[in-house]
Scaffold this motif. Structure first.
Motif, PDB file in Angstrom:
ATOM      1  N   PHE A  36       4.704  -7.798   3.531  1.00 49.28           N
ATOM      2  CA  PHE A  36       3.248  -7.891   3.592  1.00 49.28           C
ATOM      3  C   PHE A  36       2.739  -9.294   3.261  1.00 49.28           C
ATOM      4  O   PHE A  36       1.539  -9.476   3.040  1.00 49.28           O
ATOM      5  CB  PHE A  36       2.620  -6.865   2.644  1.00 49.28           C
ATOM      6  CG  PHE A  36       2.670  -5.461   3.161  1.00 49.28           C
ATOM      7  CD1 PHE A  36       1.699  -4.999   4.031  1.00 49.28           C
ATOM      8  CD2 PHE A  36       3.699  -4.612   2.803  1.00 49.28           C
ATOM      9  CE1 PHE A  36       1.741  -3.704   4.529  1.00 49.28           C
ATOM     10  CE2 PHE A  36       3.758  -3.314   3.285  1.00 49.28           C
ATOM     11  CZ  PHE A  36       2.774  -2.855   4.152  1.00 49.28           C
ATOM     12  N   GLY A  37       3.642 -10.278   3.219  1.00 51.70           N
ATOM     13  CA  GLY A  37       3.244 -11.637   2.882  1.00 51.70           C
ATOM     14  C   GLY A  37       2.115 -12.179   3.739  1.00 51.70           C
ATOM     15  O   GLY A  37       1.097 -12.668   3.207  1.00 51.70           O
ATOM     16  N   PRO A  38       2.239 -12.146   5.080  1.00 52.33           N
ATOM     17  CA  PRO A  38       1.161 -12.666   5.932  1.00 52.33           C
ATOM     18  C   PRO A  38      -0.163 -11.916   5.748  1.00 52.33           C
ATOM     19  O   PRO A  38      -1.237 -12.523   5.791  1.00 52.33           O
ATOM     20  CB  PRO A  38       1.716 -12.483   7.350  1.00 52.33           C
ATOM     21  CG  PRO A  38       3.210 -12.449   7.177  1.00 52.33           C
ATOM     22  CD  PRO A  38       3.427 -11.767   5.862  1.00 52.33           C
ATOM     23  N   VAL A  39      -0.073 -10.608   5.530  1.00 54.60           N
ATOM     24  CA  VAL A  39      -1.282  -9.815   5.303  1.00 54.60           C
ATOM     25  C   VAL A  39      -1.972 -10.245   4.016  1.00 54.60           C
ATOM     26  O   VAL A  39      -3.193 -10.450   3.966  1.00 54.60           O
ATOM     27  CB  VAL A  39      -0.925  -8.311   5.245  1.00 54.60           C
ATOM     28  CG1 VAL A  39      -2.122  -7.486   4.768  1.00 54.60           C
ATOM     29  CG2 VAL A  39      -0.464  -7.820   6.608  1.00 54.60           C
ATOM     30  N   LEU A  40      -1.205 -10.408   2.956  1.00 57.46           N
ATOM     31  CA  LEU A  40      -1.774 -10.777   1.665  1.00 57.46           C
ATOM     32  C   LEU A  40      -2.372 -12.174   1.696  1.00 57.46           C
ATOM     33  O   LEU A  40      -3.387 -12.445   1.029  1.00 57.46           O
ATOM     34  CB  LEU A  40      -0.709 -10.673   0.579  1.00 57.46           C
ATOM     35  CG  LEU A  40      -0.196  -9.245   0.330  1.00 57.46           C
ATOM     36  CD1 LEU A  40       0.983  -9.255  -0.627  1.00 57.46           C
ATOM     37  CD2 LEU A  40      -1.309  -8.357  -0.208  1.00 57.46           C
ATOM     38  N   ALA A  41      -1.789 -13.074   2.472  1.00 56.39           N
ATOM     39  CA  ALA A  41      -2.364 -14.408   2.613  1.00 56.39           C
ATOM     40  C   ALA A  41      -3.748 -14.334   3.247  1.00 56.39           C
ATOM     41  O   ALA A  41      -4.677 -15.055   2.839  1.00 56.39           O
ATOM     42  CB  ALA A  41      -1.435 -15.289   3.453  1.00 56.39           C
ATOM     43  N   ARG A  42      -3.915 -13.460   4.212  1.00 56.90           N
ATOM     44  CA  ARG A  42      -5.225 -13.288   4.835  1.00 56.90           C
ATOM     45  C   ARG A  42      -6.210 -12.600   3.899  1.00 56.90           C
ATOM     46  O   ARG A  42      -7.400 -12.925   3.899  1.00 56.90           O
ATOM     47  CB  ARG A  42      -5.088 -12.521   6.150  1.00 56.90           C
ATOM     48  CG  ARG A  42      -4.538 -13.360   7.277  1.00 56.90           C
ATOM     49  CD  ARG A  42      -4.306 -12.566   8.539  1.00 56.90           C
ATOM     50  NE  ARG A  42      -5.510 -11.915   9.056  1.00 56.90           N
ATOM     51  CZ  ARG A  42      -5.532 -11.215  10.195  1.00 56.90           C
ATOM     52  NH1 ARG A  42      -4.416 -11.084  10.920  1.00 56.90           N
ATOM     53  NH2 ARG A  42      -6.653 -10.653  10.601  1.00 56.90           N
ATOM     54  N   VAL A  43      -5.734 -11.647   3.092  1.00 55.49           N
ATOM     55  CA  VAL A  43      -6.609 -11.034   2.093  1.00 55.49           C
ATOM     56  C   VAL A  43      -7.146 -12.112   1.145  1.00 55.49           C
ATOM     57  O   VAL A  43      -8.346 -12.171   0.849  1.00 55.49           O
ATOM     58  CB  VAL A  43      -5.865  -9.944   1.291  1.00 55.49           C
ATOM     59  CG1 VAL A  43      -6.717  -9.467   0.114  1.00 55.49           C
ATOM     60  CG2 VAL A  43      -5.502  -8.763   2.186  1.00 55.49           C
ATOM     61  N   ALA A  44      -6.258 -12.966   0.656  1.00 60.75           N
ATOM     62  CA  ALA A  44      -6.648 -14.013  -0.288  1.00 60.75           C
ATOM     63  C   ALA A  44      -7.657 -14.978   0.326  1.00 60.75           C
ATOM     64  O   ALA A  44      -8.544 -15.502  -0.370  1.00 60.75           O
ATOM     65  CB  ALA A  44      -5.413 -14.770  -0.763  1.00 60.75           C
ATOM     66  N   ALA A  45      -7.548 -15.196   1.634  1.00 63.20           N
ATOM     67  CA  ALA A  45      -8.433 -16.158   2.308  1.00 63.20           C
ATOM     68  C   ALA A  45      -9.722 -15.535   2.820  1.00 63.20           C
ATOM     69  O   ALA A  45     -10.599 -16.250   3.331  1.00 63.20           O
ATOM     70  CB  ALA A  45      -7.686 -16.800   3.474  1.00 63.20           C
ATOM     71  N   SER A  46      -9.885 -14.228   2.676  1.00 63.72           N
ATOM     72  CA  SER A  46     -10.974 -13.529   3.359  1.00 63.72           C
ATOM     73  C   SER A  46     -12.291 -13.508   2.606  1.00 63.72           C
ATOM     74  O   SER A  46     -13.306 -13.064   3.144  1.00 63.72           O
ATOM     75  CB  SER A  46     -10.553 -12.077   3.635  1.00 63.72           C
ATOM     76  OG  SER A  46     -10.491 -11.349   2.409  1.00 63.72           O
ATOM     77  N   ASP A  47     -12.321 -13.918   1.348  1.00 65.58           N
ATOM     78  CA  ASP A  47     -13.532 -13.877   0.520  1.00 65.58           C
ATOM     79  C   ASP A  47     -14.031 -12.447   0.305  1.00 65.58           C
ATOM     80  O   ASP A  47     -15.216 -12.209   0.079  1.00 65.58           O
ATOM     81  CB  ASP A  47     -14.645 -14.734   1.142  1.00 65.58           C
ATOM     82  CG  ASP A  47     -15.797 -14.987   0.160  1.00 65.58           C
ATOM     83  OD1 ASP A  47     -15.518 -15.148  -1.048  1.00 65.58           O
ATOM     84  OD2 ASP A  47     -16.965 -14.990   0.590  1.00 65.58           O
ATOM     85  N   CYS A  48     -13.121 -11.478   0.372  1.00 66.18           N
ATOM     86  CA  CYS A  48     -13.522 -10.095   0.125  1.00 66.18           C
ATOM     87  C   CYS A  48     -13.504  -9.791  -1.368  1.00 66.18           C
ATOM     88  O   CYS A  48     -12.869 -10.493  -2.155  1.00 66.18           O
ATOM     89  CB  CYS A  48     -12.606  -9.122   0.868  1.00 66.18           C
ATOM     90  SG  CYS A  48     -10.919  -9.051   0.222  1.00 66.18           S
ATOM     91  N   GLU A  49     -14.212  -8.728  -1.732  1.00 65.06           N
ATOM     92  CA  GLU A  49     -14.212  -8.243  -3.107  1.00 65.06           C
ATOM     93  C   GLU A  49     -13.246  -7.078  -3.302  1.00 65.06           C
ATOM     94  O   GLU A  49     -12.832  -6.800  -4.430  1.00 65.06           O
ATOM     95  CB  GLU A  49     -15.619  -7.778  -3.487  1.00 65.06           C
ATOM     96  CG  GLU A  49     -16.665  -8.855  -3.401  1.00 65.06           C
ATOM     97  CD  GLU A  49     -18.075  -8.299  -3.394  1.00 65.06           C
ATOM     98  OE1 GLU A  49     -18.868  -8.732  -4.244  1.00 65.06           O
ATOM     99  OE2 GLU A  49     -18.363  -7.426  -2.546  1.00 65.06           O
ATOM    100  N   ALA A  50     -12.917  -6.405  -2.212  1.00 63.94           N
ATOM    101  CA  ALA A  50     -12.081  -5.215  -2.300  1.00 63.94           C
ATOM    102  C   ALA A  50     -11.311  -5.018  -1.004  1.00 63.94           C
ATOM    103  O   ALA A  50     -11.689  -5.546   0.048  1.00 63.94           O
ATOM    104  CB  ALA A  50     -12.935  -3.985  -2.589  1.00 63.94           C
ATOM    105  N   VAL A  51     -10.232  -4.233  -1.112  1.00 62.84           N
ATOM    106  CA  VAL A  51      -9.383  -3.930   0.040  1.00 62.84           C
ATOM    107  C   VAL A  51      -9.407  -2.432   0.294  1.00 62.84           C
ATOM    108  O   VAL A  51      -9.167  -1.636  -0.624  1.00 62.84           O
ATOM    109  CB  VAL A  51      -7.934  -4.400  -0.196  1.00 62.84           C
ATOM    110  CG1 VAL A  51      -7.033  -3.975   0.969  1.00 62.84           C
ATOM    111  CG2 VAL A  51      -7.883  -5.907  -0.376  1.00 62.84           C
ATOM    112  N   LEU A  52      -9.722  -2.059   1.517  1.00 62.56           N
ATOM    113  CA  LEU A  52      -9.613  -0.671   1.948  1.00 62.56           C
ATOM    114  C   LEU A  52      -8.224  -0.481   2.523  1.00 62.56           C
ATOM    115  O   LEU A  52      -7.906  -1.006   3.590  1.00 62.56           O
ATOM    116  CB  LEU A  52     -10.683  -0.342   2.998  1.00 62.56           C
ATOM    117  CG  LEU A  52     -10.604   1.044   3.635  1.00 62.56           C
ATOM    118  CD1 LEU A  52     -10.674   2.151   2.587  1.00 62.56           C
ATOM    119  CD2 LEU A  52     -11.705   1.213   4.683  1.00 62.56           C
ATOM    120  N   MET A  53      -7.375   0.242   1.794  1.00 64.94           N
ATOM    121  CA  MET A  53      -5.996   0.488   2.202  1.00 64.94           C
ATOM    122  C   MET A  53      -5.928   1.752   3.043  1.00 64.94           C
ATOM    123  O   MET A  53      -6.287   2.834   2.576  1.00 64.94           O
ATOM    124  CB  MET A  53      -5.097   0.675   0.973  1.00 64.94           C
ATOM    125  CG  MET A  53      -4.908  -0.536   0.106  1.00 64.94           C
ATOM    126  SD  MET A  53      -4.032  -0.077  -1.413  1.00 64.94           S
ATOM    127  CE  MET A  53      -2.629   0.867  -0.759  1.00 64.94           C
TER     128      MET A  53
END
Length: 365
Positions: free
Chosen positions: A196-213
């Motif tokens: 999930f490395g590439p996914v997590l990099a995008r999460v970190a860059a997304s300026d989101c407050e939360a993740v809907l899994m």
């Protein structure tokens, strides 16, 4: 335990006795295989209780196991063969929507089919009855709670790449627009993803407050571990409408900070009906039983729904069952439930992870 289903050749009816036979379709492999043992035990408990009540329609209830974690076409072919061979009178169980979408047309209303998984909504195939939560009752009020109680409106969506995550994500877009929120990023991965490395990099860059899994079983476990390892749990809430006690245990206590969910049942649900069910499960299967959870319990719900439908209709005929179903009300571990439009109307609760257990916060409106 429940015997693996097979078509019994050499018998025109495919029978070994005067029983009402039900194909129990639950995952025994793949990312969702983590749920299989508890699904099997909960369904078995329901069947034993029914038989202690003198069965249904004067017949013993008997379950036959089908591996719902196999490829969808394989599952559908096995179920079709069981029905065509006269081996089963009904189908029930928890399996992902990608399986249901193939199985339902192959059943084609020949026997009742009780689908117990939470799902994306909209199923209208003949003879299909549904016990699971849908986004309007589970996801929408949860997103409203996050906005109102925590001020969280910016989300990134991470899901497995099949119908339930994608349909649920479309619903999330609508609900967030109602709240003045937004989806910052949206990603889908193949079932069984390990990295999930590439996914997590995008999460970190997304300026989101939360993740809907919107991830299934083992995929959610690996994502949660990697999420913590990347340090994202310090600043981000995670919410999933499909995460339960099995996944929580496999995730590990160090990886559950800020992890939340909603469901119609939890092992620690502090209601009389929920506590009674947990006690009965513990007495039957002992301290080494598969952990009790909402997905396993849904299979208990599925067997009970099937039995209540058959008892009310007094037949296994699908047309007459559908005619008798509307408004049927009865008691289950989820409390008093009611069938409306072939779906189970039920309470849904919000919970936060506390180490390796769920702390049930409140019932969602």
């Amino acid at each position: 335990m429940i015997e693996k289903a097979s078509v019994r050749l050499g018998s025109p009816a495919g029978r070994t006795g005067d029983a009402l036979d039900v194909a129990l379709v639950v995952p025994l492999q793949g990312p969702a295989g983590i749920f299989g043992p508890s699904c099997e035990c909960c369904a078995q408990l329901a069947a034993e209780e029914v038989n202690a009540e003198s069965g249904v329609l004067g017949r013993e209830l008997r379950l036959s196991l089908v591996d719902g974690g196999a490829p969808p076409e394989q599952v559908a072919s096995e179920v079709d063969a069981l029905i065509s061979g006269g081996v089963v009178d009904a189908v029930a169980g928890w399996h992902i929507s990608a399986v249901r979408e193939v199985v339902a047309p192959r059943i084609d209303g020949r026997v009742p089919y009780v689908y117990t998984a939470l799902y994306e909504g909209g199923e209208r195939s003949p003879g299909v009855f549904l016990t699971g939560e849908t986004p309007g009752r589970q996801l929408r009020p949860a997103l409203r709670w996050f906005a109102g109680e925590l001020g969280i409106r910016r989300w990134t969506i991470v899901g497995d790449d099949y119908v339930w995550p994608r349909s649920s994500a479309r619903a999330a877009h609508r609900y967030l627009r109602e709240l003045g929120g937004e989806v910052c990023d949206e990603m889908y991965v193949p079932l069984g993803t390990k990295d999930f490395g590439p996914v997590l990099a995008r999460v970190a860059a997304s300026d989101c407050e939360a993740v809907l899994m919107l991830l299934i079983g083992d995929d959610a476990v690996l994502f949660n571990r990697a999420f913590t390892a990347a340090g994202l749990d310090r600043d981000h809430i995670r919410f999933s409408s499909l995460i339960e006690e099995n996944v929580l245990l496999a995730t590990g206590p160090d990886n559950t900070r800020g992890l939340m969910t909603s469901a119609g049942y939890f092992e620690d649900l502090p209601t009389a009906s929920g506590l009674d069910f947990a006690a009965a499960y513990g007495r039957r299967f002992g301290p080494r039983a598969p952990v009790l959870n909402s997905l396993g319990e849904s299979c208990y719900e599925g067997v009970r729904m099937l039995i209540e439908l058959l008892r009310r209709a007094k037949t296994v005929d699908v047309t007459r069952i559908q005619a008798a179903a509307e408004g049927l009300e009865y008691e289950t571990p989820r409390g008093t439930v009611r069938i409306q439009d072939r779906h189970l109307e039920q309470r849904v609760f919000l919970a936060a992870a506390d180490g390796l257990r769920w702390d049930v916060l409140q019932q969602l409106p």
